[in-house]
Scaffold this active site. Sequence first.
Site, PDB file in Angstrom:
ATOM      1  N   SER A 234      62.493 117.482 -26.235  1.00 22.15           N
ATOM      2  CA  SER A 234      63.328 116.400 -25.692  1.00 22.15           C
ATOM      3  C   SER A 234      63.802 116.720 -24.274  1.00 22.15           C
ATOM      4  O   SER A 234      63.696 115.874 -23.371  1.00 22.15           O
ATOM      5  CB  SER A 234      64.512 116.106 -26.617  1.00 22.15           C
ATOM      6  OG  SER A 234      65.190 117.285 -26.964  1.00 22.15           O
TER       7      SER A 234
ATOM      8  N   HIS B 193      60.490 118.484 -34.321  1.00 20.69           N
ATOM      9  CA  HIS B 193      61.677 118.635 -33.463  1.00 20.69           C
ATOM     10  C   HIS B 193      62.875 118.007 -34.189  1.00 20.69           C
ATOM     11  O   HIS B 193      63.182 118.389 -35.308  1.00 20.69           O
ATOM     12  CB  HIS B 193      61.350 117.981 -32.107  1.00 20.69           C
ATOM     13  CG  HIS B 193      62.324 118.252 -31.005  1.00 20.69           C
ATOM     14  ND1 HIS B 193      63.250 119.263 -31.034  1.00 20.69           N
ATOM     15  CD2 HIS B 193      62.527 117.618 -29.809  1.00 20.69           C
ATOM     16  CE1 HIS B 193      63.970 119.260 -29.914  1.00 20.69           C
ATOM     17  NE2 HIS B 193      63.551 118.255 -29.155  1.00 20.69           N
TER      18      HIS B 193
ATOM     19  N   HIS C  24      61.311 128.556 -35.642  1.00 17.47           N
ATOM     20  CA  HIS C  24      61.686 128.085 -34.303  1.00 17.47           C
ATOM     21  C   HIS C  24      60.695 128.636 -33.284  1.00 17.47           C
ATOM     22  O   HIS C  24      60.145 129.721 -33.462  1.00 17.47           O
ATOM     23  CB  HIS C  24      63.100 128.542 -33.931  1.00 17.47           C
ATOM     24  CG  HIS C  24      63.692 127.717 -32.841  1.00 17.47           C
ATOM     25  ND1 HIS C  24      63.544 128.043 -31.514  1.00 17.47           N
ATOM     26  CD2 HIS C  24      64.404 126.565 -32.879  1.00 17.47           C
ATOM     27  CE1 HIS C  24      64.149 127.122 -30.789  1.00 17.47           C
ATOM     28  NE2 HIS C  24      64.689 126.207 -31.583  1.00 17.47           N
TER      29      HIS C  24
ATOM     30  N   ARG D 230      73.721 127.726 -34.414  1.00 18.16           N
ATOM     31  CA  ARG D 230      74.157 126.350 -34.690  1.00 18.16           C
ATOM     32  C   ARG D 230      74.156 126.113 -36.200  1.00 18.16           C
ATOM     33  O   ARG D 230      74.961 125.371 -36.735  1.00 18.16           O
ATOM     34  CB  ARG D 230      73.227 125.346 -33.985  1.00 18.16           C
ATOM     35  CG  ARG D 230      73.188 125.520 -32.470  1.00 18.16           C
ATOM     36  CD  ARG D 230      72.136 124.656 -31.824  1.00 18.16           C
ATOM     37  NE  ARG D 230      70.788 124.990 -32.296  1.00 18.16           N
ATOM     38  CZ  ARG D 230      69.689 124.317 -31.972  1.00 18.16           C
ATOM     39  NH1 ARG D 230      69.775 123.275 -31.161  1.00 18.16           N
ATOM     40  NH2 ARG D 230      68.504 124.682 -32.433  1.00 18.16           N
TER      41      ARG D 230
ATOM     42  N   ASP E 298      68.675 122.319 -37.978  1.00 20.50           N
ATOM     43  CA  ASP E 298      68.439 121.151 -38.825  1.00 20.50           C
ATOM     44  C   ASP E 298      68.573 121.436 -40.317  1.00 20.50           C
ATOM     45  O   ASP E 298      68.687 120.517 -41.126  1.00 20.50           O
ATOM     46  CB  ASP E 298      67.038 120.579 -38.536  1.00 20.50           C
ATOM     47  CG  ASP E 298      66.939 120.084 -37.102  1.00 20.50           C
ATOM     48  OD1 ASP E 298      67.870 119.403 -36.662  1.00 20.50           O
ATOM     49  OD2 ASP E 298      65.943 120.398 -36.429  1.00 20.50           O
TER      50      ASP E 298
HETATM   51  N1  HAX Z   1      57.212 126.446 -42.803  1.00 23.53           N
HETATM   52  C1  HAX Z   1      55.895 126.729 -42.935  1.00 23.53           C
HETATM   53  N2  HAX Z   1      55.103 127.168 -41.936  1.00 23.53           N
HETATM   54  C2  HAX Z   1      55.721 127.384 -40.759  1.00 23.53           C
HETATM   55  C3  HAX Z   1      57.084 127.167 -40.541  1.00 23.53           C
HETATM   56  C4  HAX Z   1      57.826 126.656 -41.619  1.00 23.53           C
HETATM   57  N3  HAX Z   1      59.126 126.355 -41.503  1.00 23.53           N
HETATM   58  N4  HAX Z   1      57.380 127.473 -39.268  1.00 23.53           N
HETATM   59  C5  HAX Z   1      56.232 127.864 -38.686  1.00 23.53           C
HETATM   60  N5  HAX Z   1      55.225 127.806 -39.589  1.00 23.53           N
HETATM   61  C6  HAX Z   1      53.789 128.042 -39.341  1.00 23.53           C
HETATM   62  C7  HAX Z   1      53.314 127.091 -38.260  1.00 23.53           C
HETATM   63  O1  HAX Z   1      53.044 125.805 -38.784  1.00 23.53           O
HETATM   64  C8  HAX Z   1      52.121 127.819 -37.711  1.00 23.53           C
HETATM   65  O2  HAX Z   1      51.065 127.612 -38.614  1.00 23.53           O
HETATM   66  P1  HAX Z   1      49.555 127.384 -38.065  1.00 23.53           P
HETATM   67  O3  HAX Z   1      49.191 128.704 -37.454  1.00 23.53           O
HETATM   68  O4  HAX Z   1      48.796 127.063 -39.319  1.00 23.53           O
HETATM   69  O5  HAX Z   1      49.600 126.272 -37.095  1.00 23.53           O
HETATM   70  C9  HAX Z   1      52.547 129.279 -37.830  1.00 23.53           C
HETATM   71  O6  HAX Z   1      53.612 129.323 -38.804  1.00 23.53           O
HETATM   72  C10 HAX Z   1      53.051 129.872 -36.528  1.00 23.53           C
HETATM   73  O7  HAX Z   1      54.076 129.045 -36.032  1.00 23.53           O
HETATM   74  P2  HAX Z   1      55.257 129.674 -35.128  1.00 23.53           P
HETATM   75  O8  HAX Z   1      54.637 130.278 -33.920  1.00 23.53           O
HETATM   76  O9  HAX Z   1      56.151 130.514 -35.960  1.00 23.53           O
HETATM   77  O10 HAX Z   1      56.109 128.377 -34.761  1.00 23.53           O
HETATM   78  P3  HAX Z   1      55.870 127.337 -33.584  1.00 23.53           P
HETATM   79  O11 HAX Z   1      56.534 127.844 -32.364  1.00 23.53           O
HETATM   80  O12 HAX Z   1      54.439 126.942 -33.472  1.00 23.53           O
HETATM   81  O13 HAX Z   1      56.649 126.059 -34.149  1.00 23.53           O
HETATM   82  C11 HAX Z   1      58.435 124.976 -35.291  1.00 23.53           C
HETATM   83  C12 HAX Z   1      58.055 126.043 -34.272  1.00 23.53           C
HETATM   84  C13 HAX Z   1      59.934 124.760 -35.259  1.00 23.53           C
HETATM   85  C14 HAX Z   1      57.743 123.659 -34.933  1.00 23.53           C
HETATM   86  C15 HAX Z   1      57.978 125.445 -36.703  1.00 23.53           C
HETATM   87  O14 HAX Z   1      58.710 126.614 -37.047  1.00 23.53           O
HETATM   88  C16 HAX Z   1      58.174 124.383 -37.782  1.00 23.53           C
HETATM   89  O15 HAX Z   1      57.276 123.563 -37.980  1.00 23.53           O
HETATM   90  N6  HAX Z   1      59.350 124.395 -38.504  1.00 23.53           N
HETATM   91  C17 HAX Z   1      59.642 123.352 -39.468  1.00 23.53           C
HETATM   92  C18 HAX Z   1      60.105 122.081 -38.775  1.00 23.53           C
HETATM   93  C19 HAX Z   1      61.474 122.256 -38.144  1.00 23.53           C
HETATM   94  O16 HAX Z   1      62.414 122.748 -38.766  1.00 23.53           O
HETATM   95  N7  HAX Z   1      61.607 121.811 -36.880  1.00 23.53           N
HETATM   96  C20 HAX Z   1      62.897 121.848 -36.155  1.00 23.53           C
HETATM   97  C21 HAX Z   1      62.995 123.009 -35.186  1.00 23.53           C
HETATM   98  C22 HAX Z   1      64.315 123.039 -34.450  1.00 23.53           C
HETATM   99  C23 HAX Z   1      64.383 121.893 -33.527  1.00 23.53           C
HETATM  100  O17 HAX Z   1      63.680 121.738 -32.549  1.00 23.53           O
HETATM  101  N8  HAX Z   1      65.213 120.974 -33.839  1.00 23.53           N
HETATM  102  O18 HAX Z   1      65.217 119.860 -33.148  1.00 23.53           O
END
Ligand code: HAX
Length: 432
Positions: free
Chosen positions: A238, A268, A315, A324, A370
């Site tokens: 964002s 996000h 994250h 948070r 979240d």
């Molecule tokens: N559950 C399962 N798998 C997860 C995971 C979770 N909570 N978090 C990361 N992973 C997986 C990823 O999907 C990725 O898998 P692939 O290699 O198959 O693509 C792998 O672990 C490596 O990811 P990462 O490097 O640890 O994390 P990223 O930086 O790529 O992504 C995210 C960060 C927040 C998007 C990710 O942790 C996620 O999808 N979390 C769940 C959704 C979530 O809670 N989002 C909110 C984040 C906070 C925010 O921005 N709020 O607005």
Amino acid sequence: MLLKKLGEKIDAHRPRTARLVKEHGETKVCDVTIAQAIGGARGVRCLVTDISYLDPNEGIRFRGMTIPETLKALPKVPGKDMPYVEGHIWLLLTGEVPTEAEAKWLCEDLKKRRKLPDYVKAMLRAMSPDSHPMAMFSAGILAMQNSSEYVKAYNKGIGKMDHWQPTLEDALNLWAKLPVLGAFIYRLKYKGDKQIKSNPDLDMGGDFAAMMGIDAPYDDVARLYFILHSDHESGNVSAHTGHLVASALSDIYYAYSAAINGLAGPLHGLANQEVLSWIQDVMKKMNNKIPSEEEMKKFVWDTLKSGQVIPGYGHAVLRKTDPRYSEQREFCLKHLKNDPIFKFVDILYKVVPPILQEHGKAKNPWPNVDAQSGVIQWYYGLTEYDFYTVLFGIGRSLGVLSNIVWDRALGYALERPKSVTTKMLEDVAGIK
Ligand code: HAX
């Protein structure tokens, strides 16, 4: 008052940026690997902001202060536990904790700007009843673009050094209107369009709670929520979107509407809605009984095995529990310790991190903001979880718009990174 203070801060800051570019422009900040180029630019240091900094282990600092320090330092709304949101805006913009008089001054200034234009209300009423609240929120912001003071000043040929002033004017107008817009959407979509008027006696958090129709301490929940979600440095989707769009000298309405569209993604901001919907699903399967840790582990594994992520965990930058999350957990322990959904969330806090570690993919197995935010909203009667990301969007504006004001003040450039082809990367890697 604010214009003068911010003007002084900007004048003092400009030579620092100018000197870095002039005398040290060729100094390297970091290199970019192939994994970073393909993997969403994780860790690439190419954005500058002084408004907040995210340490992977410690979490966010607003203008150098941790969350507990910020909440302690800001002037409190009389009779309430939480500070003025308006005081936090002052802090983010100027880098100085406001005096009570300054926080109140900004509170009064914003009150005069709250009115939502009638055509925005008509447009929202004309949208499909199944429109997502985030689509309505983004559309509402964009619809107000015609009122941009920046565009008017730009068209008159304002000098680049002065761009920040009408941008600040736009930011103040939008900050004042966003809680009104959010509450209007909520009551339109879920309360039969029975609207509650903004109350000029109340500060931003108090007025938002009143317009939502939710009693105290929801006013303090709103203040806490807006402050906690305000900023997370510049690289998140964002904030980065807002900065990127504004770098084309698009005004704040275009930029923030775009930022909201990014916030609406499940990886996000939408994760807060996903957490609640996931928990509701588990509760349904358990016939509302609190699951044992063993039962909860099974649900978590089932979700992972079906190829989904555990919402609220992981994250892109953080490597420890999000402060948070911790701040909201403290709030829950104080106000809703025995709430069944809080108990769910707390069991998840115990079982998810070791499972994610065993699963071996996520770099950060700990909860983010979240994972805890929806439970508080639900407890205070806001059970329409589709709406949760709008709350995030009101809060996130505090940081994103402050950043855009500073982008203009420091004359930051049009953002235009360079792309390469896959063949070029193969050549760099020496792949034949
Ligand atoms: N559950 C399962 N798998 C997860 C995971 C979770 N909570 N978090 C990361 N992973 C997986 C990823 O999907 C990725 O898998 P692939 O290699 O198959 O693509 C792998 O672990 C490596 O990811 P990462 O490097 O640890 O994390 P990223 O930086 O790529 O992504 C995210 C960060 C927040 C998007 C990710 O942790 C996620 O999808 N979390 C769940 C959704 C979530 O809670 N989002 C909110 C984040 C906070 C925010 O921005 N709020 O607005």
